[in-house]
Design an enzyme around this catalytic site. Structure first.
Site, PDB file in Angstrom:
ATOM      1  N   ALA A 172      46.258  70.599  42.062  1.00  0.00           N
ATOM      2  CA  ALA A 172      46.896  71.760  41.429  1.00  0.00           C
ATOM      3  C   ALA A 172      46.765  70.849  40.361  1.00  0.00           C
ATOM      4  CB  ALA A 172      48.377  71.618  41.790  1.00  0.00           C
ATOM      5  N   ALA A 173      45.900  71.765  38.728  1.00  0.00           N
ATOM      6  CA  ALA A 173      45.712  70.863  37.801  1.00  0.00           C
ATOM      7  C   ALA A 173      46.959  70.584  37.076  1.00  0.00           C
ATOM      8  CB  ALA A 173      45.231  72.361  36.647  1.00  0.00           C
ATOM      9  N   CYS A 174      48.607  71.492  37.807  1.00  0.00           N
ATOM     10  CA  CYS A 174      49.746  70.329  36.912  1.00  0.00           C
ATOM     11  C   CYS A 174      49.439  69.231  37.406  1.00  0.00           C
ATOM     12  CB  CYS A 174      50.874  71.135  37.388  1.00  0.00           C
ATOM     13  SG  CYS A 174      50.810  72.125  39.139  1.00  0.00           S
ATOM     14  N   HIS A 175      48.965  68.631  39.178  1.00  0.00           N
ATOM     15  CA  HIS A 175      48.872  67.207  39.303  1.00  0.00           C
ATOM     16  C   HIS A 175      48.028  66.563  38.775  1.00  0.00           C
ATOM     17  CE1 HIS A 175      51.450  69.094  42.456  1.00  0.00           C
ATOM     18  NE2 HIS A 175      52.416  69.274  41.986  1.00  0.00           N
ATOM     19  N   SER A 176      47.112  67.166  37.827  1.00  0.00           N
ATOM     20  CA  SER A 176      46.214  66.000  36.990  1.00  0.00           C
ATOM     21  C   SER A 176      46.505  64.710  36.580  1.00  0.00           C
ATOM     22  CB  SER A 176      45.561  66.563  36.488  1.00  0.00           C
ATOM     23  OG  SER A 176      46.697  67.159  34.780  1.00  0.00           O
TER      24      SER A 176
END
Length: 404
Positions: free
Chosen positions: A345-349
């Site tokens: 997920a992008a929010c976990h980058s």
């Protein structure tokens, strides 16, 4: 992307800042009336996309706000209902304690972290139901088994953002509907975060049977804005505002509306309604071609992390690992020259180089999950694009293996 959506509305002819600053939809002047008409049309378009009514749509800043609004509503509604019951004839409403929320253990952080915050602050009990390591779905019976007299909300995403696995939300709603008929206590509300599914598969809130459904614009080529479907907000289904102000959005979400973003959302929703079968077919065939090319190039080194027996998968999502001790996902992506993708997920980058907890929860071994790449195809992705990406991956893998 935003300008593409806005271009269809005619708004790009009026992109001067002073014009939009004046366009307050609750004002009586001409520009305000135009803004109101645009917002009303967008509300209709978004409602049609999810099978609801215009009055069921509340515009928000995005999916995070919409999800927060649902969970806080469930807790506040529980409190108010218990207080009202206690002031009645001494009936305690069978609640016995804190409101209880059920969610899957693979929810987006905008559900997961809100639930954890409510639990940490002593405002709610929370149960995270693990997904099956065989199907990567949350199983209906496992969810229903966790329902208590004080359960106020079940929140299960419609499709997972890393694996693309579609969850049995409709079946959960059917079981909850039966339970609610037998309950003397507060009814159990059901919410689904449909962010990842919209624009890829058909989504009908009434058919699903949910009370709340989260809509995220940028997932279907709209601006970065969101909305919340509520089945009869404030009447059939509770909705408690977190913000207080000028009365916009019928006081459920006050604040001057972001007219151009809402207009873009509405147009993107209209395009989904008109062209979904074409979009879905193109993405599915392109993804299948991607998987075939990966298998042909990497042969026994390839492992698909979202191929589960009996589970339906979104047409655009391919979660894959290229096996090898030097082929961690972050390392592969940092050496690719053309591929733009993420390991999860992008929010976990910013979570470092740790394997995705979503994949680990789905039963993917840690050493395989560490090599994961989340590859998503879009409406405009071509076979030539796929060939270029697979070539990029092949060259990168050769480079990294040569450095070993």
């Amino acid at each position: 992307m935003i300008l593409n959506a806005l271009a269809h509305t005619g708004l790009t002819q009026h992109m001067k800042c002073e014009c939009f600053c004046l366009m307050n939809s609750i004002s009586n002047y001409i520009a305000g009336a135009k803004a109101k008409a645009m917002i009303n049309q967008s509300r209709e378009n978004v409602a049609r996309m999810v099978g609801g009514k215009a009055e069921d749509i509340i515009f928000t800043s995005g999916g995070t706000e919409a999800n927060n609004l649902v969970l806080h509503t469930a807790v506040e509604h529980f409190r108010r209902s218990c207080r009202a019951a206690e002031q009645g004839e001494g009936h305690q409403n069978g609640s016995n304690g804190l409101p209880h929320i059920i969610a899957s253990n693979v929810e987006h952080d905008s559900v997961k972290l809100v639930a954890e915050h409510l639990r940490r602050d002593g405002k709610a009990d929370v149960t995270f139901v693990p997904v099956s390591k065989v199907t990567a779905r949350v199983e209906v019976e496992d969810v229903i088994a966790e329902v208590r007299p004080n359960t106020c909300l079940i929140s299960v995403m419609l499709a997972n953002n890393e694996t693309g696995v579609i969850m049995p939300v409709q079946e959960i709603c059917q079981r909850v509907r039966s339970l609610n008929k037998q309950r003397e206590q507060l009814r159990v509300l059901v919410h689904t975060d449909a962010a990842q599914a919209l624009g890829k598969i058909r989504v009908d809130a009434c058919e699903l049977g949910v009370d709340y459904l989260t809509i995220v614009g940028h997932k279907f080529y709209a601006p970065r804005i969101g909305a919340l479907y509520v089945n009869g907000p404030g009447t059939r289904t509770p909705l408690c505002p977190m913000l207080f102000g000028g009365g916009q959005e019928r006081n459920f979400r006050p604040g001057t509306e972001n007219t151009p973003m809402i207009a873009g959302l509405g147009k993107a929703a209209e395009l989904v309604t008109s062209n979904l079968s074409e979009y879905e077919s193109h993405m599915r065939s392109t993804k299948l071609y991607l998987e075939e090319r990966l298998k042909a190039v990497f042969i026994d080194k390839i492992h698909f992390n979202n191929h589960y027996p009996g589970s339906d998968i979104l047409p655009n999502t391919c979660n894959v690992s290229i096996l090898g001790p030097t082929l961690q996902g972050w390392r592969v992506l940092s050496n690719c020259t053309r591929l733009l993708a993420s390991v999860g997920a992008a929010c976990h980058s910013d979570s470092g180089n740790r394997p995705s907890h979503i994949l680990l929860s789905c039963g993917v071994p840690s050493e395989v999950a560490a090599n994961a790449l989340r590859l998503s195809v879009g409406r405009g992705t071509t076979k030539a694009d796929v060939d270029a990406v697979v070539e990029d991956l092949r060259d990168t893998v050769r480079l990294l293996e040569g450095m070993d």
